[in-house]
Design an enzyme around this catalytic site. Structure first.
Site, PDB file in Angstrom:
ATOM      1  N   PHE A  87     -13.063  -5.536  33.441  1.00 32.53           N
ATOM      2  CA  PHE A  87     -12.841  -4.574  34.536  1.00 32.53           C
ATOM      3  C   PHE A  87     -14.148  -3.567  34.359  1.00 32.53           C
ATOM      4  O   PHE A  87     -14.525  -2.823  35.300  1.00 32.53           O
ATOM      5  CB  PHE A  87     -11.517  -3.456  34.449  1.00 32.53           C
TER       6      PHE A  87
ATOM      7  N   GLY B 140      -5.851  -8.721  33.794  1.00 31.88           N
ATOM      8  CA  GLY B 140      -5.317 -10.019  34.004  1.00 31.88           C
ATOM      9  C   GLY B 140      -5.311 -10.770  32.605  1.00 31.88           C
ATOM     10  O   GLY B 140      -5.628 -10.479  31.632  1.00 31.88           O
TER      11      GLY B 140
ATOM     12  N   SER C  81      -8.307  -8.479  24.001  1.00 31.72           N
ATOM     13  CA  SER C  81      -8.919  -8.476  25.486  1.00 31.72           C
ATOM     14  C   SER C  81      -8.850  -6.927  25.578  1.00 31.72           C
ATOM     15  O   SER C  81      -8.593  -6.669  26.920  1.00 31.72           O
ATOM     16  CB  SER C  81      -8.312  -9.494  26.317  1.00 31.72           C
ATOM     17  N   PRO C  82      -9.695  -5.956  24.830  1.00 31.40           N
ATOM     18  CA  PRO C  82      -9.467  -4.556  25.309  1.00 31.40           C
ATOM     19  C   PRO C  82     -10.449  -4.149  26.415  1.00 31.40           C
ATOM     20  O   PRO C  82     -10.306  -3.178  27.002  1.00 31.40           O
ATOM     21  CB  PRO C  82     -10.236  -3.937  24.145  1.00 31.40           C
TER      22      PRO C  82
ATOM     23  N   TYR D  37      -9.521 -21.526  18.469  1.00 27.42           N
ATOM     24  CA  TYR D  37     -10.623 -20.866  19.116  1.00 27.42           C
ATOM     25  C   TYR D  37     -11.819 -21.742  18.961  1.00 27.42           C
ATOM     26  O   TYR D  37     -12.126 -22.174  17.714  1.00 27.42           O
ATOM     27  CB  TYR D  37     -11.084 -19.512  18.519  1.00 27.42           C
TER      28      TYR D  37
HETATM   29  N1  LIG Z   1      -3.563 -12.917  20.033  1.00 28.98           N
HETATM   30  C1  LIG Z   1      -3.774 -13.428  21.238  1.00 28.98           C
HETATM   31  O1  LIG Z   1      -3.045 -13.978  21.951  1.00 28.98           O
HETATM   32  C2  LIG Z   1      -5.420 -13.192  21.530  1.00 28.98           C
HETATM   33  C3  LIG Z   1      -5.704 -13.628  23.006  1.00 28.98           C
HETATM   34  C4  LIG Z   1      -7.057 -13.480  23.249  1.00 28.98           C
HETATM   35  C5  LIG Z   1      -8.109 -13.169  22.494  1.00 28.98           C
HETATM   36  N2  LIG Z   1      -7.516 -12.709  21.061  1.00 28.98           N
HETATM   37  C6  LIG Z   1      -8.577 -12.102  20.288  1.00 28.98           C
HETATM   38  O2  LIG Z   1      -9.208 -10.950  20.979  1.00 28.98           O
HETATM   39  C7  LIG Z   1     -10.543 -11.071  20.997  1.00 28.98           C
HETATM   40  C8  LIG Z   1     -11.220 -10.272  22.039  1.00 28.98           C
HETATM   41  O3  LIG Z   1     -10.630 -11.028  23.320  1.00 28.98           O
HETATM   42  P1  LIG Z   1     -11.557 -11.122  24.600  1.00 28.98           P
HETATM   43  O4  LIG Z   1     -12.909 -11.672  24.240  1.00 28.98           O
HETATM   44  O5  LIG Z   1     -10.961 -11.646  25.767  1.00 28.98           O
HETATM   45  O6  LIG Z   1     -11.731  -9.517  24.712  1.00 28.98           O
HETATM   46  P2  LIG Z   1     -12.961  -8.470  25.277  1.00 28.98           P
HETATM   47  O7  LIG Z   1     -13.728  -7.909  24.348  1.00 28.98           O
HETATM   48  O8  LIG Z   1     -11.986  -7.594  26.243  1.00 28.98           O
HETATM   49  O9  LIG Z   1     -13.669  -9.211  26.399  1.00 28.98           O
HETATM   50  C9  LIG Z   1     -14.655  -9.895  25.916  1.00 28.98           C
HETATM   51  C10 LIG Z   1     -15.712 -10.309  27.360  1.00 28.98           C
HETATM   52  O10 LIG Z   1     -15.886  -9.170  28.259  1.00 28.98           O
HETATM   53  C11 LIG Z   1     -17.094  -8.943  28.565  1.00 28.98           C
HETATM   54  N3  LIG Z   1     -17.540  -7.414  28.508  1.00 28.98           N
HETATM   55  C12 LIG Z   1     -17.290  -6.717  27.492  1.00 28.98           C
HETATM   56  N4  LIG Z   1     -17.683  -5.738  27.643  1.00 28.98           N
HETATM   57  C13 LIG Z   1     -18.266  -5.446  28.889  1.00 28.98           C
HETATM   58  C14 LIG Z   1     -18.987  -4.561  29.929  1.00 28.98           C
HETATM   59  N5  LIG Z   1     -18.959  -3.342  29.550  1.00 28.98           N
HETATM   60  N6  LIG Z   1     -19.262  -5.145  31.012  1.00 28.98           N
HETATM   61  C15 LIG Z   1     -18.978  -6.438  31.401  1.00 28.98           C
HETATM   62  N7  LIG Z   1     -18.424  -7.273  30.465  1.00 28.98           N
HETATM   63  C16 LIG Z   1     -18.226  -6.928  29.464  1.00 28.98           C
HETATM   64  C17 LIG Z   1     -17.883  -9.639  27.282  1.00 28.98           C
HETATM   65  O11 LIG Z   1     -19.055 -10.232  27.556  1.00 28.98           O
HETATM   66  P3  LIG Z   1     -20.383 -10.118  26.486  1.00 28.98           P
HETATM   67  O12 LIG Z   1     -20.079 -11.228  25.519  1.00 28.98           O
HETATM   68  O13 LIG Z   1     -21.647 -10.464  27.555  1.00 28.98           O
HETATM   69  O14 LIG Z   1     -20.580  -8.556  25.907  1.00 28.98           O
HETATM   70  C18 LIG Z   1     -16.994 -10.716  26.916  1.00 28.98           C
HETATM   71  O15 LIG Z   1     -17.124 -12.006  27.955  1.00 28.98           O
HETATM   72  C19 LIG Z   1     -10.957 -12.311  20.823  1.00 28.98           C
HETATM   73  O16 LIG Z   1     -11.890 -12.720  20.148  1.00 28.98           O
HETATM   74  C20 LIG Z   1      -9.584 -12.993  19.818  1.00 28.98           C
HETATM   75  O17 LIG Z   1     -10.040 -12.595  18.525  1.00 28.98           O
HETATM   76  C21 LIG Z   1      -6.377 -12.856  20.758  1.00 28.98           C
END
Ligand SMILES: NC(=O)c1ccc[n+]([C@@H]2O[C@H](COP(=O)([O-])OP(=O)(O)OC[C@H]3O[C@@H](n4cnc5c(N)ncnc54)[C@H](OP(=O)(O)O)[C@@H]3O)[C@@H](O)[C@H]2O)c1
Length: 308
Positions: free
Chosen positions: A228, A222, A217-218, A52
């Site tokens: 979403f 995609g 990525s909750p 990261y």
């Molecule tokens: N094991 C693996 O292969 C793997 C892969 C990817 C990620 N991960 C882990 O999972 C964690 C989370 O991943 P992620 O960041 O992709 O997950 P995420 O929490 O689904 O996505 C975060 C992104 O979505 C935006 N967002 C969240 N809620 C929103 C809403 N209500 N309206 C509009 N935009 C919204 C956030 O914007 P804002 O920042 O503006 O809130 C941010 O850009 C990572 O930090 C990492 O630790 C693991």
């Protein structure tokens, strides 16, 4: 905040995890505010990976919080290794795993990781070599527990045949808009895409084997295509249903998207990646809600799935 035990460990963990993949976007004071907000909300679990921000996430994290032994004791730290980026390949060799952990510990300014995950399956992995690396890391006190990410049942069993330590975690992509883990079970034996079993029933396998699942990525759809939530062009029905249920419980859409995951009886931890303290609080509030069965299925259907 709800806490669960990671089976086969002494770890009592929050069902919300602060993911740190996106913290390189933040200034140090912003990162500190986010981490402190998480801790104030009761989050005790922090997810990292050596890739990261090319290691920057771990550095920013420890610098922002001014890592010291008393802060360290309040946290459960997890990181991952095995992806070589930006070259784009996987490496589960003993030398790479050990070198990666040494780098992680240095950047996080800590002596040990609570959990180390193998990030993505390495097609060229030699499980006996992984076992040797894990043995060395465990014996030296650098890693307490081990797990995997994005692994299917047979891959876990192959590793487990050689590794004396129980693999305790599997981190997988899971959100309302990304549900292969449950789709094939619901649409079993039907001639539709939803019935395709993409992961050899990993969810049931983890439950049967007491492996804690973590949903990455909750709020995305995609492969990092955006959230979403609030995307009414692509997900009009889903947002309408989520917004209505959010109104009923007095929480935001982020809260309901979180509650949808925590409602699952597998006690899946939600690895959120928001960079906004307020959104993180919304998620924590949502995790306290227990959606009814009807609401849970209503949301699932609004995401475009069928319930036969
Ligand atoms: N094991 C693996 O292969 C793997 C892969 C990817 C990620 N991960 C882990 O999972 C964690 C989370 O991943 P992620 O960041 O992709 O997950 P995420 O929490 O689904 O996505 C975060 C992104 O979505 C935006 N967002 C969240 N809620 C929103 C809403 N209500 N309206 C509009 N935009 C919204 C956030 O914007 P804002 O920042 O503006 O809130 C941010 O850009 C990572 O930090 C990492 O630790 C693991």
């Amino acid at each position: 905040m709800k806490y669960i035990n990671i089976a086969n460990t002494d770890l009592q963990v929050s069902n919300i995890i602060m993911g740190n993949m996106r913290i390189p976007q933040l200034s140090l004071p912003e990162a500190e505010n986010l981490i402190r907000t998480a801790m104030d909300e009761g989050i005790n679990f922090f997810d990292h990976a050596d890739i990261y921000g090319k290691g920057k996430s771990e550095e920013i994290f420890s610098e922002a919080i001014q890592m010291n032994s008393s802060i360290r004791e309040k946290m459960i730290l997890q990181s991952k290794c095995g992806i070589i980026s930006p070259e784009g390949y996987f490496d589960f060799s003993k030398a790479h795993i050990i070198e990666s952990v040494n780098g992680i510990l240095k950047r996080l300014k800590t002596d040990y990781l609570d959990i180390l995950l193998l990030h993505r399956p390495d097609a060229l992995m030699e499980p006996a070599e992984v076992a040797e690396a894990f043995e060395e890391l465990h014996a030296s006190g650098k890693v307490k527990y081990f797990g995997v990410s994005n692994h299917n049942p047979a891959q876990i069993e192959l590793l487990q045949k050689y590794i004396p330590h129980k693999l305790v975690v599997n981190q997988l992509q899971f959100s309302i808009a990304h549900t292969p883990m449950i789709d094939s079970g619901i649409a079993l034996n039907m001639k539709i895409d939803q019935a395709v079993n993409c992961d050899s029933s990993i969810l049931e396998y983890c439950r049967l084997n007491d492996i804690t699942m973590q949903a990455w990525s909750p709020y995305q759809h995609g492969f990092f295509e955006g959230s979403f939530l609030g995307d009414i062009e692509r997900f009009p029905k889903l947002n309408e249903v989520i917004d209505n249920i959010a109104k009923k419980y007095g929480v935001t859409n982020t809260g309901i998207a979180t509650a949808w995951i925590t409602r699952h009886p597998a006690n899946i931890q939600v690895v959120l990646g928001t960079t906004k303290a307020e959104r993180l609080q919304d998620a924590c509030k949502g995790s306290e809600i227990k959606l009814t069965r009807e609401e849970w299925y209503q949301i699932y259907k609004a995401a475009g799935n069928i319930v036969p």
